[in-house]
Scaffold this motif. Structure first.
Motif, PDB file in Angstrom:
ATOM      1  N   UNK A  28       0.851  -1.195   0.000  1.00  0.00           N
ATOM      2  CA  UNK A  28       0.000   0.000   0.000  1.00  0.00           C
ATOM      3  C   UNK A  28       0.883   1.240   0.000  1.00  0.00           C
ATOM      4  N   UNK A  29       0.476   2.264  -0.732  1.00  0.00           N
ATOM      5  CA  UNK A  29       1.129   3.561  -0.598  1.00  0.00           C
ATOM      6  C   UNK A  29       0.101   4.640  -0.892  1.00  0.00           C
ATOM      7  N   UNK A  52     -16.001  -1.572  -1.125  1.00  0.00           N
ATOM      8  CA  UNK A  52     -17.096  -1.028  -0.320  1.00  0.00           C
ATOM      9  C   UNK A  52     -16.587   0.281   0.268  1.00  0.00           C
ATOM     10  N   UNK A  53     -17.188   1.383  -0.173  1.00  0.00           N
ATOM     11  CA  UNK A  53     -16.730   2.696   0.307  1.00  0.00           C
ATOM     12  C   UNK A  53     -17.772   3.282   1.250  1.00  0.00           C
ATOM     13  N   UNK A  54     -17.335   3.648   2.420  1.00  0.00           N
ATOM     14  CA  UNK A  54     -18.186   4.370   3.373  1.00  0.00           C
ATOM     15  C   UNK A  54     -17.507   5.709   3.629  1.00  0.00           C
ATOM     16  N   UNK A  55     -18.192   6.610   4.371  1.00  0.00           N
ATOM     17  CA  UNK A  55     -17.545   7.918   4.526  1.00  0.00           C
ATOM     18  C   UNK A  55     -16.404   7.894   5.539  1.00  0.00           C
ATOM     19  N   UNK A  56     -16.310   6.813   6.321  1.00  0.00           N
ATOM     20  CA  UNK A  56     -15.195   6.766   7.274  1.00  0.00           C
ATOM     21  C   UNK A  56     -14.117   5.749   6.890  1.00  0.00           C
ATOM     22  N   UNK A  57     -14.374   4.965   5.838  1.00  0.00           N
ATOM     23  CA  UNK A  57     -13.368   3.973   5.432  1.00  0.00           C
ATOM     24  C   UNK A  57     -13.636   3.448   4.025  1.00  0.00           C
ATOM     25  N   UNK A  58     -12.584   2.876   3.460  1.00  0.00           N
ATOM     26  CA  UNK A  58     -12.693   2.271   2.134  1.00  0.00           C
ATOM     27  C   UNK A  58     -12.214   0.830   2.260  1.00  0.00           C
ATOM     28  N   UNK A  83      -4.866   4.924   8.870  1.00  0.00           N
ATOM     29  CA  UNK A  83      -4.141   3.643   8.857  1.00  0.00           C
ATOM     30  C   UNK A  83      -4.795   2.696   7.846  1.00  0.00           C
ATOM     31  N   UNK A  84      -4.077   1.614   7.571  1.00  0.00           N
ATOM     32  CA  UNK A  84      -4.636   0.564   6.706  1.00  0.00           C
ATOM     33  C   UNK A  84      -4.557  -0.741   7.490  1.00  0.00           C
ATOM     34  N   UNK A  96      -8.611  -2.481   4.683  1.00  0.00           N
ATOM     35  CA  UNK A  96      -9.443  -1.326   5.013  1.00  0.00           C
ATOM     36  C   UNK A  96      -8.571  -0.089   5.182  1.00  0.00           C
ATOM     37  N   UNK A  97      -8.920   0.953   4.457  1.00  0.00           N
ATOM     38  CA  UNK A  97      -8.240   2.244   4.629  1.00  0.00           C
ATOM     39  C   UNK A  97      -9.121   3.070   5.563  1.00  0.00           C
ATOM     40  N   UNK A  98      -8.609   3.413   6.718  1.00  0.00           N
ATOM     41  CA  UNK A  98      -9.382   4.195   7.692  1.00  0.00           C
ATOM     42  C   UNK A  98      -9.087   5.675   7.486  1.00  0.00           C
ATOM     43  N   UNK A  99     -10.147   6.470   7.405  1.00  0.00           N
ATOM     44  CA  UNK A  99      -9.972   7.903   7.142  1.00  0.00           C
ATOM     45  C   UNK A  99      -9.889   8.688   8.451  1.00  0.00           C
ATOM     46  N   UNK A 100      -9.235   9.831   8.357  1.00  0.00           N
ATOM     47  CA  UNK A 100      -9.334  10.825   9.437  1.00  0.00           C
ATOM     48  C   UNK A 100     -10.491  11.719   9.016  1.00  0.00           C
ATOM     49  N   UNK A 101     -11.634  11.633   9.655  1.00  0.00           N
ATOM     50  CA  UNK A 101     -12.813  12.382   9.220  1.00  0.00           C
ATOM     51  C   UNK A 101     -13.507  11.622   8.113  1.00  0.00           C
ATOM     52  N   UNK A 102     -14.246  12.344   7.288  1.00  0.00           N
ATOM     53  CA  UNK A 102     -15.032  11.680   6.247  1.00  0.00           C
ATOM     54  C   UNK A 102     -14.404  11.920   4.871  1.00  0.00           C
TER      55      UNK A 102
END
Lengths: 382, 191
Positions: A28-29, A52-58, A83-84, A96-102
């Protein structure tokens, strides 16, 4: 020496076997750019996956197992990514890619050599907390900084119907001179009436009389009117006089994918350095044509729902749900299908198309499919 | 390191490379046909002519697949001339089968872009003018041409259609004709 070679071959086969069945190594990069963040999953070989994309993670859900460097990989200094993580679920792996915010996916595509799945993510505003009386202390500046509502998929409210051909473009013509353009308009007007009277949804049409409308304009009408579904209605024709039955299409990029990838490889440097403008007109055209890409899954479901109903109501041959690179569908940015009701080139089916009752049946079948799709789609938003 | 061990290692490495190459080769091989080169003299001790045997696929009323028929083409010197003769066979059709091409359509010109492994086929304007319409008919024409060409000449990976020397948006209002087409061999039926 002969013995050595034989033994060597045996070794090679034994060594190669686990390598061939080993799960793909995925890395991942990410790159932060002005206005968006590019996320790249790279692998030593192609793998099958769903997103599967959500507003807090992909989430990238691989059908099989993947080798990922660690269960959790922190993303340092990224304004958007935290983080992933990698978990094994059943036979597959979930990255899973976790977002900071949405955040939301603005664009995604696949590159080869090496195999890469690329996402461009943009920040979106988070939905506000449910309305409640906040303590006085929470008001003021802090309240002003509260993020605005996030854009979420809306229930379907507008449908665009596209009667094929029109004006000087007659479409296919049957043996008894029945014109495709007239049949498609009649079915579309019947369908419009059904949808409006039974659902109250807004229905727009790319043409409501015998006029010529270009394929690009048809797609533009749907896009500009923010339609959430595009249904192009046609009657089929074949060089085989015996061909009969109904089929429903959604767009295929299969015919263009290798070309797009080839071009993408040439533009490889640019692909990960969006600071440089893409110069290649052909690539630009392909990317523009991929307006439909992100809706392909829904388009496929819509096609299936309609085709099932056509099979039930028309009693003709089920030619199935198919994919092809339709010019009008490629340019629509919403779930989109093209229905080939029956064959105007088949004398028996042409006769049926001359009957108002049969056209009613076609409209009813399409309506049934559309309403089932809408019910499922709107239900999934709750 | 002992001599025997070195030999073992070398043999193992060589075998690994061989196995990998074989695997790669097998993965890359798609459906296709290598036209057979035939020589024939004129029976009077004159010049020997060379022919190639090609496998054409035609549409039929009885099957949803394109049906194979063998033909021979006299081998010209230029490769593009061979392609031109091949496409002419496709346009001419076969009495027992259907060639999904409107009557009177002619091949204006043909170019092979070796760098892109793409064959450009430029048809007369009557292709669009007299096309019968219908998605099925458009797909039948497109894959009749593309599959036949790519099946017989493996150096050709894609085909782009021109009409009257120009790019055309579509044949009859359905399929996007501005892009090249890759073969879809699900249309053809191997005997």
């Amino acid at each position: 020496m002969k013995k050595s070679i034989k033994a060597g071959l045996l070794c090679a086969v034994l060594l190669a076997a686990p390598l061939l069945s080993a799960p793909p190594a995925v890395s991942f990069r990410s790159f932060d750019h002005e206005g968006y963040t590019r996320v790249v999953f790279q692998s030593d070989r192609a793998f099958a996956y769903s997103v599967d994309a959500q507003d807090d993670r992909l989430q990238l859900r691989l059908n099989g197992r993947a080798d990922f460097p660690a269960p959790t990989v922190a993303v340092a200094n990224s304004p958007l990514l935290e983080k992933v993580t990698c978990e094994q679920r059943g036979e597959g792996s979930v990255l899973t890619v976790h977002f900071r915010g949405a955040a939301a996916v603005r664009k995604s595509f696949v590159l080869e050599k090496p195999f890469r799945v690329v996402f461009d993510l943009v920040r979106v505003e988070k939905a506000p907390p449910p309305p409640q009386a906040p303590p006085e202390a929470a008001k003021g500046d802090a309240a002003a900084e509260e993020p605005a509502p996030a854009p979420r998929p809306k229930p379907i409210e507008t449908i665009c119907l596209d009667p094929g051909h029109g004006g000087e473009d007659f479409g296919a013509i049957g043996r008894s001179k029945l014109k495709e353009k007239d049949v498609t308009l009649r079915i579309s007007l019947k369908l419009k009436k059904l949808i409006e009277s039974r659902t109250g949804l807004r229905v727009i049409m790319t043409r409501d009389k015998d006029s010529e409308v270009s394929l690009n304009t048809r797609a533009s009408i749907a896009n500009n009117q923010l339609a959430q579904m595009f249904i192009s209605i046609h009657a089929n024709s074949s060089f085989r006089k015996s061909a009969f039955g109904s089929e429903t299409y959604f767009v295929s990029l299969q015919a263009t994918d290798p070309e797009a990838l080839e071009l993408a490889q040439k533009e490889n440097q640019n692909a990960e350095d969006p600071g440089e403008a893409i110069q290649n007109d052909e690539l630009k055209m392909i990317l523009w044509n991929m307006a439909q890409t992100e809706h392909i899954r829904e388009s496929s479901k819509l096609a299936e729902a309609i085709q099932n109903e056509l099979n039930q109501l028309l009693g003709t041959r089920d030619r199935g749900v198919k994919q092809a690179p339709f010019r009008v569908l490629m340019r629509t940015a919403m779930p989109a299908v093209l229905i080939e009701a029956v064959f105007i080139s088949n004398p028996s089916e042409e006769r049926k198309l001359q009957s108002d009752d049969f056209l009613d049946k076609i409209a009813q079948a399409i309506y049934n499919g559309v309403s089932k799709f809408i019910y499922a789609y709107n239900g999934s938003l709750k | 390191m002992k001599k025997g061990t070195r030999a073992w290692l070398a043999a193992g490495a060589a075998a690994l490379v061989l196995a990998a190459a074989l695997l790669l080769l097998l993965r890359r091989r798609g459906p296709g046909f290598v036209p057979e080169l035939l020589s024939r003299d004129d029976g009077r001790g004159g010049a020997v002519a060379e022919f190639i045997k090609v496998k054409l696929f035609f549409l039929s009323e009885t099957s949803r697949y394109l049906q194979p028929v063998y033909r021979e083409i006299e081998m010209p010197e230029a490769r593009e001339e061979l392609y031109r003769r091949f496409v002419s066979l496709l346009l001419a059709g076969d009495g027992a089968h259907i060639a999904p091409v409107p009557a009177g359509v002619q091949l204006r010109s043909l170019h092979y872009l070796a760098g892109r492994q793409m064959l450009l086929l430029d048809f007369s304007e009557s292709l669009a003018g007299s096309f019968p319409g219908g998605t099925a008919a458009e797909l039948e024409f497109i894959y009749y041409m593309v599959d036949n060409v790519c099946y017989n000449f493996r150096e050709i990976k894609k085909v782009k259609f021109l009409i009257g020397g120009n790019e055309s948006k579509s044949l009859a209002g359905h399929i996007d004709l501005e892009r090249p087409f890759f073969p879809d061999f699900t249309w053809i039926q191997e005997p």
